[in-house]
Design an enzyme around this catalytic site. Structure first.
Site, PDB file in Angstrom:
ATOM      1  N   GLY A 287      -5.858   9.292   2.708  1.00 45.29           N
ATOM      2  CA  GLY A 287      -5.066   8.392   3.539  1.00 45.29           C
ATOM      3  C   GLY A 287      -5.031   8.866   4.973  1.00 45.29           C
TER       4      GLY A 287
ATOM      5  CB  ILE B  51      -9.942   3.199   1.156  1.00 45.88           C
ATOM      6  CG1 ILE B  51      -8.992   2.555   2.168  1.00 45.88           C
ATOM      7  CG2 ILE B  51      -9.190   4.091   0.178  1.00 45.88           C
ATOM      8  CD1 ILE B  51      -7.982   1.616   1.535  1.00 45.88           C
TER       9      ILE B  51
ATOM     10  CE1 TYR C  89       6.976   3.877  -0.230  1.00 48.13           C
ATOM     11  CE2 TYR C  89       9.352   4.042   0.029  1.00 48.13           C
ATOM     12  CZ  TYR C  89       8.090   4.467   0.358  1.00 48.13           C
ATOM     13  OH  TYR C  89       7.911   5.488   1.250  1.00 48.13           O
TER      14      TYR C  89
END
Length: 319
Positions: free
Chosen positions: A8, A35, A143
């Site tokens: 990330g 990604i 979340y």
């Protein structure tokens, strides 16, 4: 830490953490994982190695670990709170299925793993002022549920297999470098952009709603210093409360007004963001982090505001 993979690396925290780690340990030792569609650019791409690192592909992560002799993984892959509520299955796939892959790779290759938790791991039943280190966690968002699971799963891998897992519960993080990405606390970043552009800010959070916040330089230090901490001093491993400042919208608005006297703000409350905000702590008790690994914040609201306005003015002037 000798060789580090940041998964990330192009996100809000990851982009700055990768560069901070390179400055601390050397460019060649820090791999920027990304990604497809979110490739590193500019200095992030040019200053050190990078590789496709999709947490849903355990074999791919294992390949990177072996190729670069990785001993530490910073796993920052996640959907933020508001986005996660609209894509719950994807949030779980990335946050939990992906974490399982990372922890399995770490177990097989003797890697340490940092996976951040959040103030979102708490719920309305949690004491809000202050929120203890060890307390009830009953979040009502996907979340938050994924962050509680992150803490528990990381602890399980530590106790079951001896994997060196560590994490902090980040408050809302404020930065001038990367734009907000769909979090409940993003208003506290947006407001500075509006102030520097001379535009009225529409606040989605109700007046008087306090939340824990932290300036990015402090957040980066917390992530690095915890991973450098002597493991024999750690009683907790995953889910350290870390705090720096707590404020409501009027407090940040009034601080900005000291520098921008004509700045205006009005309220148009977003029901989803407000409901999430009300379930989160007003301020966390971070005494365990301070005692176990020497955590100390450096920035308060006044210092952060001055720096944010100065840095954003330069950034926006370049555009």
């Amino acid at each position: 830490m000798k060789n580090v993979l940041v998964i990330g690396s192009t996100g809000q925290i990851g982009s700055e953490l990768t560069m901070a780690l390179r400055k601390r340990y050397g460019n060649e030792h820090i791999v920027a994982g990304y990604i497809v569609g979110a490739e590193p650019k500019g200095e992030l791409a040019e200053s050190g190695p990078s590789a496709i690192a999709d947490v849903t592909d355990g074999a791919g992560i294992a390949g990177i670990v072996k190729k670069y002799h990785i001993d530490t993984i910073y796993n920052l892959a996640a959907l933020l709170s508001v986005v996660a509520e609209s894509k719950p299955r994807l949030a779980w796939k990335i946050g939990i299925d992906g974490l399982w892959n990372i922890l399995e790779v770490a177990r097989e290759n003797q890697c340490a793993v940092f996976t951040p938790s959040s103030i979102g791991s708490f719920g309305v039943e949690t004491p809000h002022d202050p929120t203890p280190q060890d307390t009830i966690q009953r979040p009502r968002t996907i979340y938050g549920v994924s962050k509680v699971t992150t803490e528990l799963l990381s602890d399980w891998f530590h106790h079951k297999y001896g994997v060196d897992t560590r994490s902090v519960r980040f408050p809302g993080i404020i930065s001038y470098v990367t734009p907000p990405g769909g979090g409940t606390t993003d208003y506290a970043v947006d407001i500075y952009y509006y102030a520097v552009r001379g535009e009225k800010f529409i606040c989605p959070i109700k007046a008087g709603t306090r939340m824990d916040m932290m300036y990015m330089p402090d957040a980066l230090r917390a992530a690095m210093e915890l991973m450098e901490a002597d493991p024999t001093r750690l009683i907790h491993h995953n889910g350290f409360n870390v705090a720096a400042m707590s404020f409501d919208p009027d407090m940040i608005y009034n601080e900005i007004k000291r520098h921008c006297p004509t700045f205006e703000m009005e309220y148009q409350v977003d029901p989803l963001k407000q409901s999430i905000a009300e379930s989160w702590p007003d301020i966390m008790d971070d005494s365990c982090a301070r005692e176990e690994w020497g955590w100390q914040h450096e920035y308060n609201l006044r210092e952060m505001t001055k720096d944010m306005l100065e840095k954003l003015a330069v950034k926006l002037l370049k555009k």
